[in-house]
Enzyme design. Structure first.
Site: not given
Ligand SMILES: *Cc1c(COP(=O)(O)O)cnc(C)c1O
Length: 429
Positions: A145, A240, A268
């Site tokens: 994601y 990511d 995060k």
């Molecule tokens: C949570 C997450 C996102 C999205 O971040 P948001 O602040 O919810 O937009 C993107 N990539 C990874 C790996 C994530 O865990």
């Protein structure tokens, strides 16, 4: 007669005026068939709901709260910042300090741009990669994601590689046409794709430890293999690390596995529980961004003083205290304890763990990719989730999410969690 709880009453009201009653889908507890709990407060590793229940929390706001809820130093830094005003739309000292500490902690980042969410970080990194390479095509992996921007909302078909179809209504097929999707850990398929279509690819984007299909670690050689393929083809490798950054090691998964991406997305933990995220990389790529270069990217609240204060304080504490060995040993003990309970109760399972991220799959395994994660038994998870909630343990309400251990979980809290688990299985028999 069943007396409804305050949480249930609030949820009934919420669904009338907020789609699904929630402001992010998975909060709705839909996959576990329960009404969500409305939370009033948190302290350390515990959260409290509207009905006066207390839970040991393994969600940690879905990853940001590595120091637990309402960490006193984070709260103090917020108070001090708040008094001076909350937003100026002009540069502030904190942004320079946060950028500095990020470049110190994350090996591959020389320059960094702050944004407001992980979604923005990945979306902007993709745009930058396309602008820098002059190419359109990107590769992602099923089950990873990367936020909800259009070109990243694509999954794999059943084949080894497919041109993706959108995961969501409202995403034009023409947008995800440029997104190729492969199975996580399938290096050979990516190699073949690039060999047969050289000089087409702008970037490969990957969660270096997957955390959004449950935790799935990279196989030995997978990340380095992607690194080599990108370097040879002139494509950028984007890690990511929105979830893994400052989580699995001070410098994230790139430090843990010693593989250097071109661009890194952070989120995060970087906001310490407030909305902040970032993307960064070497200077010669980052200077393609406006106002230096021609890749546009902007944000009214980017580098917001409150978010920067919470993030900066969090990162400084992580640098000062280096809690990673402690997190590792606590989480390892938790994983071992869970395994014992499952074995004693004859429950087929796989536990995947990297540092303080772990996942429980109700399936004998192995789980090395999304397609294997999907084999996990959802009904067993649903029952397990409900019983743990009854016992005062708050897990992510989905079988495909990570549990996060934070510095505020004590060994006693881990013991209480395992005891709750034993009890919940006893009750069932
Ligand atoms: C949570 C997450 C996102 C999205 O971040 P948001 O602040 O919810 O937009 C993107 N990539 C990874 C790996 C994530 O865990």
């Amino acid at each position: 007669m069943k007396i409804s709880t305050i949480s249930e009453d609030l949820f009934r009201e919420a669904v009338e005026i907020i789609p699904g009653g929630v402001n992010s889908p998975v909060r709705a507890f839909k996959s576990v068939g329960l009404p969500p709990r409305f939370i009033t407060s948190g302290a350390g590793c515990r959260i409290y709901d509207e009905d006066g229940n207390v839970f040991i929390d393994y969600v940690g706001s879905w990853g940001p709260l590595i120091l637990g809820h309402a960490h006193p130093e984070v709260v103090e830094s917020l108070k001090a910042t708040l008094k001076k005003g909350t937003s100026f739309g002009a540069p502030t000292r904190g942004e320079v300090e946060l950028a500095r500490i990020i470049t110190e902690m994350v090996p591959s980042i020389e320059m960094v741009r702050l944004v407001n969410s992980g979604t923005e970080a990945t979306m902007s990194a993709i745009r930058l990669a396309r602008g820098y390479t002059g190419r359109d095509r990107i590769i992602k992996f099923s089950g990873c994601y990367h936020g909800h921007s259009d070109s990243l909302l694509a999954r794999a078909g059943s084949g080894a590689a497919t041109f993706a179809v959108p995961d969501s209504m409202g995403v034009p097929g023409s947008v995800v046409e440029q997104t190729l999707v492969f199975h996580y850990n399938d290096l050979e398929a990516v190699r073949t794709q690039i060999q047969e279509n050289p000089n087409r690819l702008a970037a490969i984007i990957v969660e270096p430890v997957a955390g959004n299909m449950g935790v799935v670690p990279p196989k030995a050689g997978f990340l380095q293999g992607l690194r080599d393929l990108c370097s040879r083809d002139g494509a950028l490798l984007i890690f990511d690390e929105v979830m893994t950054g400052f989580r699995v090691a001070p410098g994230g998964a790139q430090e843990l596995y010693n593989v250097k991406p071109d661009l890194t997305c952070l989120g995060k933990i970087i906001g310490g529980g407030l909305p902040a995220a970032a993307f960064g990389g070497p200077k010669h790529i980052m200077e393609y961004l406006a106002p230096v270069g021609g890749v546009y990217q902007a944000g009214t609240l980017s580098g917001n003083p409150l978010a920067v204060a919470a993030g900066l304080t969090t990162l400084r504490i992580l640098q000062r205290d280096n809690p990673y060995n402690d997190l590792e040993s606590k989480t390892a003990r938790l994983a071992k304890g869970i395994k014992e309970v499952f074995i004693n109760n004859g429950v087929p399972h796989t536990i995947n763990r990297v540092g303080s991220m772990l996942s429980v799959f109700f399936h004998p395994g192995p789980v090395n990719c999304y397609e294997q994660a999907l084999l996990a038994d959802k009904e067993s998870f649903r029952r397990f989730f409900g019983r743990m909630l009854d016992q005062g343990v708050y897990l992510a309400p989905s079988p495909f999410e990570a549990w996060f251990v934070c510095t505020a979980h004590s060994h006693e809290d881990i013991d209480m969690t395992l005891e709750a688990m034993r009890k919940s299985f006893k009750k069932e028999c």
